[in-house]
Design an enzyme around this catalytic site. Structure first.
Site, mmCIF file in Angstrom:
data_model
loop_
_atom_site.group_PDB
_atom_site.id
_atom_site.type_symbol
_atom_site.label_atom_id
_atom_site.label_comp_id
_atom_site.label_asym_id
_atom_site.label_seq_id
_atom_site.Cartn_x
_atom_site.Cartn_y
_atom_site.Cartn_z
ATOM 1 N N GLY A 46 57.182 -5.635 3.942
ATOM 2 C CA GLY A 46 56.103 -6.487 4.420
ATOM 3 C C GLY A 46 55.722 -7.455 3.318
ATOM 4 O O GLY A 46 55.920 -7.167 2.138
ATOM 5 N N CYS A 88 53.481 -1.830 -3.718
ATOM 6 C CA CYS A 88 53.228 -3.214 -3.335
ATOM 7 C C CYS A 88 54.041 -4.140 -4.241
ATOM 8 O O CYS A 88 54.084 -3.943 -5.457
ATOM 9 C CB CYS A 88 51.738 -3.501 -3.493
ATOM 10 S SG CYS A 88 51.279 -5.187 -3.088
ATOM 11 N N LEU A 89 54.655 -5.146 -3.660
ATOM 12 C CA LEU A 89 55.452 -6.098 -4.441
ATOM 13 C C LEU A 89 54.590 -6.817 -5.481
ATOM 14 O O LEU A 89 55.104 -7.271 -6.503
ATOM 15 C CB LEU A 89 56.112 -7.131 -3.520
ATOM 16 C CG LEU A 89 57.116 -6.587 -2.489
ATOM 17 C CD1 LEU A 89 57.597 -7.715 -1.583
ATOM 18 C CD2 LEU A 89 58.296 -5.917 -3.171
ATOM 19 N N HIS A 130 48.388 -2.054 5.273
ATOM 20 C CA HIS A 130 48.572 -2.615 3.932
ATOM 21 C C HIS A 130 48.565 -4.152 3.971
ATOM 22 O O HIS A 130 47.891 -4.810 3.172
ATOM 23 C CB HIS A 130 49.896 -2.082 3.369
ATOM 24 C CG HIS A 130 50.243 -2.545 1.991
ATOM 25 N ND1 HIS A 130 50.342 -1.682 0.916
ATOM 26 C CD2 HIS A 130 50.542 -3.779 1.503
ATOM 27 C CE1 HIS A 130 50.669 -2.379 -0.164
ATOM 28 N NE2 HIS A 130 50.797 -3.650 0.162
HETATM 29 ZN ZN LIG Z 1 51.249 -5.371 -0.875
#
Ligand SMILES: [Zn+2]
Length: 163
Positions: A46, A88-89, A130
């Site tokens: 995502g 999370c990226l 998220h």
């Molecule tokens: Zn994230």
């Protein structure tokens, strides 16, 4: 299509409530194509607009068969509970266990502005929550107790060779 630079903690845009998407035009379609490409390139499931530096309520995802574009997303219902690892990226994928609802129903607009509702559970529900959080200026670490949160940030900074 182009791979965009991923915004990382603590850049300000990640903590801002996004502006609504109002134009459903070719520019938006192009932006979404870039977001998918950026997400796949980073092995993510995502990606939200603030993660490429844009203050916009928009995300894309492709997680366990749920592939969609969500503009102006809202979580309209949740059910149950799950506790598993999340990353999370924008925080270097440093993982942390986050308690989330097991099921979530997302309401959003697609790239043409058409409203839809989609229910998901497990990992895909986690992605709904998220990514919608990102559109509200919230990171997954904001769900953690302060001590856990500080540890994740410390590890992230260390991995980035910060001091
Ligand atoms: Zn994230």
């Amino acid at each position: 299509m182009a791979i965009r630079k991923i915004t990382e903690y603590p850049e300000k845009v990640l903590g801002e409530v996004g502006q609504p998407v109002t134009e459903f035009d070719q520019d938006l379609a192009d932006l979404c194509a870039d977001m998918f490409e950026t997400m796949y390139n980073a092995d993510g499931v995502g990606l939200a607009a603030p993660q490429i530096g844009l203050n916009l309520r928009l995300f894309v995802m492709d997680c366990e068969g749920v592939k969609l574009i969500a503009a102006n997303p809202e979580i309209i219902s949740t059910e149950g509970e799950q506790s598993s690892q999340e990353g999370c990226l924008s925080v270097g994928k440093v993982p942390a266990v986050v308690v989330r609802p097991m099921k979530a129903t997302l309401k959003a607009q697609d790239e043409n502005g058409k409203w839809f509702e989609r229910e998901a559970e497990g990992y895909a529900a986690r992605a709904f929550l998220h990514e919608t959080d990102h559109c509200n200026g919230k990171l997954f670490i904001d769900h953690l107790p302060k001590l856990r949160r500080d540890m994740i940030i410390k590890r992230f900074k260390k991995e980035k060779n910060w001091k």
